[in-house]
Design a protein around this motif. Structure first.
Motif, PDB file in Angstrom:
ATOM      1  N   LYS B  72      -4.841 -13.487   0.863  1.00 32.16           N
ATOM      2  CA  LYS B  72      -3.765 -12.695   0.265  1.00 32.16           C
ATOM      3  C   LYS B  72      -4.361 -11.535  -0.526  1.00 32.16           C
ATOM      4  O   LYS B  72      -5.374 -11.686  -1.199  1.00 32.16           O
ATOM      5  CB  LYS B  72      -2.959 -13.611  -0.671  1.00 32.16           C
ATOM      6  N   CYS B  73      -3.701 -10.376  -0.441  1.00 30.25           N
ATOM      7  CA  CYS B  73      -4.154  -9.194  -1.190  1.00 30.25           C
ATOM      8  C   CYS B  73      -3.546  -9.228  -2.585  1.00 30.25           C
ATOM      9  O   CYS B  73      -2.470  -9.799  -2.778  1.00 30.25           O
ATOM     10  CB  CYS B  73      -3.721  -7.923  -0.458  1.00 30.25           C
ATOM     11  N   ASP B  74      -4.196  -8.614  -3.540  1.00 28.80           N
ATOM     12  CA  ASP B  74      -3.608  -8.651  -4.889  1.00 28.80           C
ATOM     13  C   ASP B  74      -2.257  -7.947  -4.942  1.00 28.80           C
ATOM     14  O   ASP B  74      -1.455  -8.203  -5.832  1.00 28.80           O
ATOM     15  CB  ASP B  74      -4.581  -8.168  -5.981  1.00 28.80           C
ATOM     16  N   CYS B  75      -1.968  -7.084  -3.946  1.00 26.77           N
ATOM     17  CA  CYS B  75      -0.651  -6.438  -3.909  1.00 26.77           C
ATOM     18  C   CYS B  75       0.439  -7.398  -3.432  1.00 26.77           C
ATOM     19  O   CYS B  75       1.624  -7.099  -3.534  1.00 26.77           O
ATOM     20  CB  CYS B  75      -0.680  -5.221  -2.998  1.00 26.77           C
ATOM     21  N   GLY B  76       0.047  -8.549  -2.901  1.00 29.01           N
ATOM     22  CA  GLY B  76       1.027  -9.527  -2.437  1.00 29.01           C
ATOM     23  C   GLY B  76       1.053  -9.685  -0.925  1.00 29.01           C
ATOM     24  O   GLY B  76       1.626 -10.643  -0.399  1.00 29.01           O
ATOM     25  N   TYR B 122      -7.506  -1.243   6.365  1.00 33.66           N
ATOM     26  CA  TYR B 122      -6.624  -1.059   5.203  1.00 33.66           C
ATOM     27  C   TYR B 122      -5.675  -2.244   5.071  1.00 33.66           C
ATOM     28  O   TYR B 122      -5.261  -2.851   6.064  1.00 33.66           O
ATOM     29  CB  TYR B 122      -5.756   0.190   5.362  1.00 33.66           C
ATOM     30  N   CYS B 123      -5.246  -2.501   3.838  1.00 34.71           N
ATOM     31  CA  CYS B 123      -4.202  -3.494   3.607  1.00 34.71           C
ATOM     32  C   CYS B 123      -2.866  -2.886   4.041  1.00 34.71           C
ATOM     33  O   CYS B 123      -2.526  -1.784   3.612  1.00 34.71           O
ATOM     34  CB  CYS B 123      -4.146  -3.859   2.128  1.00 34.71           C
ATOM     35  N   PRO B 124      -2.106  -3.573   4.883  1.00 37.97           N
ATOM     36  CA  PRO B 124      -0.812  -3.034   5.304  1.00 37.97           C
ATOM     37  C   PRO B 124       0.155  -2.872   4.132  1.00 37.97           C
ATOM     38  O   PRO B 124       1.088  -2.073   4.197  1.00 37.97           O
ATOM     39  CB  PRO B 124      -0.283  -4.097   6.289  1.00 37.97           C
ATOM     40  N   GLY B 125      -0.087  -3.621   3.046  1.00 36.44           N
ATOM     41  CA  GLY B 125       0.790  -3.517   1.880  1.00 36.44           C
ATOM     42  C   GLY B 125       0.459  -2.307   1.024  1.00 36.44           C
ATOM     43  O   GLY B 125       1.216  -1.343   0.966  1.00 36.44           O
ATOM     44  N   CYS B 126      -0.709  -2.338   0.394  1.00 39.55           N
ATOM     45  CA  CYS B 126      -1.045  -1.305  -0.599  1.00 39.55           C
ATOM     46  C   CYS B 126      -1.935  -0.205  -0.043  1.00 39.55           C
ATOM     47  O   CYS B 126      -2.243   0.764  -0.730  1.00 39.55           O
ATOM     48  CB  CYS B 126      -1.719  -1.949  -1.804  1.00 39.55           C
ATOM     49  N   LYS B 127      -2.391  -0.343   1.196  1.00 37.11           N
ATOM     50  CA  LYS B 127      -3.263   0.633   1.870  1.00 37.11           C
ATOM     51  C   LYS B 127      -4.622   0.771   1.194  1.00 37.11           C
ATOM     52  O   LYS B 127      -5.295   1.792   1.320  1.00 37.11           O
ATOM     53  CB  LYS B 127      -2.597   2.021   1.949  1.00 37.11           C
TER      54      LYS B 127
HETATM   55 ZN   LIG Z   1      -2.812  -4.904  -0.540  1.00 29.99          ZN
END
Ligand SMILES: [Zn+2]
Lengths: 743, 161
Positions: B72-76, B122-127
């Motif tokens: 999990k990314c820290d952005c969720g 890249y994270c698809p959430g926060c990039k």
């Molecule tokens: Zn993220």
């Protein structure tokens, strides 16, 4: 390859020998390895008895032995004439058990602590005890990579320590030579494709008796080297270091008692082994880690390159597993076949690269010795470039493959530190170290050969909590010293117009790599200087960033300008080039008239002469973390210090900065920076695609065989060589089981 | 055995501790409670509730989600089981031509795009840029790390997972 010397002497192992308990050294070595195998403890030592009984007494002996090797190295550096040893510190001294395991070592090129082990064991296994015999005052020399060495420039010497008739240990010393008599002047010969042409090779020879180096050994050096003074005095320096340590050890034996000494040196190694495993459990996380690095090499069509060497890419995959006991295994499965170029690595080189990495990452204090060696394992596929099994292969530029490989190991160990919370230990240090070498006629009118070993101090990769080290690190010698400009100007026909920070060199990241430097040389007082570059990677970056950082720019190139109007410009007192300047319009092409060229890859060109200019760029490593998370103030500081350009500040770090001429410093526009960074994230969202979607397109590309020749040759080479790696490759891309590329 | 207050470790991992204080921490014996305090600090920072089991990057964590253990990314953003390569569920941008490489490596210092490409994940959430791979074209996506979570918790930390 079967040769007479290869046969291990089976002759009467029960005969009385000079080893422990009257065993032959060979029997002692086998006995020692059996004890390790049976008990899991070094030399079967299950309790650290001496340490438990009297800690201070035990530690005082260790400290005494360690200071003996450190002191001997420092003293011997003053005997050497070579800036490689005197200035840069390319030497090491270590003490060994009778079986050839290291007990204590000095600082310096710790790579060779284990190559010396292998050298001693090579002689033991071939019964040197019987012939040529081993006696007090003997010195054995070696620089044969397939006896045990990285490459021929590393000249090693060992001497036995006798107590009465019993051999109680060995002392070894290594120095890196600046000239070893290869095809062209220097030491790490780029142009050779086989063992031959690497220079003068000394294969495990007895070169001294009664502490006196044989005259004929020096005659050989004087007849076979372009600048023999380095070799001759380095040899004397090393032999003196060995004798110095031997005498100090014998004094210690007198004071502590022989039995105590013999037990203590083995407890010291067992303690090193245990400490290593404890540290693994303390600092890392068990599991499977993977990484890959590549090195590229251009040979075809280059002046003087061996016709046997083709343009190629070396695939350096690495897997590290840490088991629940803390035992580390590293595996180079997927490495390609041995090569017709000098970038192969003999087993000792792999040992050395592994050992020097361990001493910097896990085993950096306390009992640093071969103990850690017995708590690790390395797998190098037989027949590959990292285990050629063929002592005719060339290894003179072995570091060009070793450093990408062990840089990967540093990166993987760093990942385990990161997981464990020891971010201050995360370090993407090791990068390749390109070298300027060559020969011709020097400023004194003499034929010469030599290296400029200033590469011993480059930018390091980034750390997990801060930037990398600027111009101050190499993996193979943690002492890392570049030597003074004046020293290199004294031994080579050059004048430095610049040795300065190479702007925009660091691998970018939240924490950038250390800045490295470029050297701009004016060729001086010579009609003929054949400069050759070696130990680097052409066309590809040989390192990686971590957690979003970029690799350092390590694809090799050089600038050269011939027939310049430098003399006229100097006479007119006009500005001269000193740094790269604008990389798209370098200063060397604008600030001086002449025939300017950018050379792609290895420098194999017509010789240079007085007035020509040559600019060389050293390496640095990967960055750590997403560059757009870098503190804008850190970017501003780098701008002020000439480490970064405004262009890169904006395109990579997304920091809006300008030069404030009145204040003579850079200023950051914080609001504009926030905007740039937000836009960068949007831009990433627009230009990127889901990985699986990209993979599907890539698969089609592979099925069309739409890759460059060298890339396809690299894969095909491994397909025909490593079943496991090829299976995984084809599975990953869902390719047919028998897929190979059409070249 | 060394031990440091939580504030010190927080500043240390954030790169905010002065060098004079950082250097002794690097040189000294390591603090045994580091992992425990590290997890506490990270857990306090993330905007979600799942328990962090192991950090695996600057932004990525293996967390406990019900019976599953996922990255999990820290952005969720959630990537899936930790035993699968999170990169396959990320976004990727590949620098495989002179122009795109020139943005990062101006002039002669770039790799030859025929020999090597840069893959930015890249994270698809926060990039956030989570990893960059510098590899030959056609090289499989590298699976950086599969921890032995059970062994780590049970045998090394002596704690239930
Ligand atoms: Zn993220």
């Amino acid at each position: 390859m079967e040769k007479a010397i290869q046969t291990t002497a089976e002759a009467a192992p029960e005969r009385r020998g000079c080893g422990p308990e009257g065993r032959t050294l060979l029997a002692a070595l086998r006995h020692d390895r059996e004890l390790l195998e049976q008990t899991g403890h070094y030399h079967g030592i299950s309790d650290l008895r001496l340490k438990a009984e009297n800690y201070l007494h035990y530690e005082s002996l260790h400290a005494r032995l360690r200071s003996a090797v450190v002191n001997a190295r420092e003293t011997s550096k003053k005997i050497s004439a070579s800036p490689g040893v005197r200035e840069v510190g390319e030497s090491v001294v270590a003490l060994y058990t009778p079986e050839g395991d290291s007990v204590v070592l000095s600082t310096g090129i710790m790579v060779h602590v284990h190559t010396l082990s292998r050298f001693i064991q090579w002689m033991i296994e071939r019964d040197y005890e019987s012939d040529p015999g081993i006696a007090h005052g003997d010195v054995f020399a070696n620089n044969d990579p397939f006896v045990s060495d990285v490459h021929p420039p590393d000249l090693m010497n060992v001497t036995p320590i006798f107590h009465g008739r019993e051999l109680i240990g060995w002392v070894g010393a290594v120095a890196h030579e600046l000239e070893i008599g290869g095809v062209y002047g220097g030491a790490n010969q780029t142009t050779t494709a086989e063992r031959f042409g690497q220079g003068m090779i000394v294969s495990a020879e007895k070169v001294a008796a009664n502490d006196v180096i044989r005259r004929d050994f020096f005659v050989r050096a004087e007849m076979n080297l372009r600048t023999p003074v380095y070799f001759v005095l380095d040899e004397k320096a090393m032999v003196s270091a060995c004798i110095d340590v031997r005498e100090k050890v014998l004094e210690a034996v007198e004071q502590y008692g022989l039995d105590y000494y013999k037990r203590a040196i083995r407890e010291i190694i067992e303690e090193g082994r245990r400490a290593h495993l404890q540290r693994m459990k303390m600092l890392t996380v068990p599991g499977r880690y993977r990484s890959v690095a590549h090195a590229g090499h251009l040979f075809e069509g280059k002046v003087g390159a061996s016709p046997l060497s083709r343009n190629c890419i070396v695939q350096v995959p690495l897997e590290m597993t840490i088991d629940r006991g803390g035992f580390m295994t590293i595996d180079y499965e997927g490495a390609g076949r041995k090569m017709w170029n000098p970038y192969n690595c003999p087993p000792a080189a792999m040992d050395g690269g592994f050992f020097v990495t361990l001493t910097q990452f896990i085993d950096f204090d306390g009992k640093v010795n071969d103990g850690c060696w017995f708590a690790t394992r390395m797998i190098c596929p037989p027949g590959s470039w990292c285990n050629p099994g063929d002592d005719m292969t060339a290894t003179s530029s072995a570091w060009g493959s070793l450093m990408p490989g062990f840089g990967s190991l540093q990166r993987m160990i760093s990942r385990s530190f990161l997981a464990r919370g020891f971010r201050e230990e995360v370090f993407l240090g090791q990068v390749n170290t390109p070298i300027i070498e060559g020969g011709g006629i020097n400023q004194y009118g003499q034929r010469f050969g030599g290296q400029n070993l200033e590469c011993s101090s480059e930018g390091s990769g980034a750390r997990g909590i801060m930037d990398g080290i600027d111009c101050g690190y190499v993996g193979w010698n943690p002492e890392s010293d570049m030597g003074n400009v004046e020293i290199w100007e004294m031994i080579l026909p050059i004048l430095y117009l610049g040795r300065r920070i190479w702007r925009d060199s660091p691998g970018a990241g939240k924490y950038r790599a250390g800045a490295t430097y470029s050297t701009l040389l004016m060729i001086h007082k010579t009609p003929l200087y054949n400069i050759v570059s070696t130990i680097h990677s052409d066309k590809v970056f040989d390192n990686q960033g971590m957690c979003g950082g970029y690799p350092g720019p390590t694809a090799k190139f050089e600038y050269v300008s011939r027939d310049t109007d430098l003399a006229e410009r100097i006479a007119r007192r006009e500005p001269l080039p000193h740094v790269e300047g604008d990389p798209r319009r370098p200063d060397i092409s604008t600030r001086v008239g002449g025939d300017f060229r950018v050379v792609d890859g290895v420098f194999l060109e017509r010789p240079l002469r007085s007035g020509d200019l040559f600019q060389f760029f050293y390496n640095t490593g990967g960055g750590y973390g997403d560059p757009i998370e870098r503190d804008p103030e850190a970017v501003r500081r780098d701008l002020d210090n000439g480490i970064q350009s405004i262009e890169i500040a904006e395109s990579v770090y997304r920091v809006a900065a300008r030069f404030d001429a009145a204040a003579k410093r850079h200023a950051v526009d914080e609001q504009a920076t926030r905007k740039l960074r937000a836009e960068c994230r949007e831009e990433r969202g627009r230009r990127a695609v889901p990985t699986r979607q990209w993979m599907a397109r890539q698969r089609e590309r592979l099925l069309r065989h739409d890759l460059g020749r060298e890339v396809k040759e690299m894969y095909n080479d491994v397909f025909g060589f490593s079943e496991r790696w090829s299976r995984e490759y084809r599975e990953f891309w869902s390719l047919p089981d028998d897929f190979v590329f059409t070249v | 055995m060394a031990s440091y207050p939580k504030d010190v470790i927080r500043d240390l991992i954030d790169g905010k501790l002065p060098w004079q204080t950082t250097k002794p921490i690097m040189s000294d014996f390591k603090d045994e409670r580091r992992f425990e305090i590290y997890l506490e600090i990270l857990q306090e920072r993330v905007p979600w509730k799942e328990r962090i089991l192991l950090p695996v990057g600057e932004h990525l964590y293996i967390v406990e989600k019900g019976a599953a253990r996922i990255v999990k990314c820290d952005c969720g953003h959630e990537f899936g089981p930790y035993t699968e390569n999170w990169k396959l569920e990320a976004l990727v941008y590949v620098r495989d031509d002179e122009r795109s490489l020139d943005e990062i490596y101006p002039g002669a210092r770039k790799c030859d795009p025929g020999w090597m490409e840069l893959r930015e994940y890249y994270c698809p959430g926060c990039k956030a840029q989570l990893e960059v791979e510098a590899v030959t074209p056609g090289y499989p996506v590298v699976f950086d790390f599969v921890p032995d979570l059970e062994g780590f918790y049970r045998d090394w930390l002596k704690k239930p997972l």
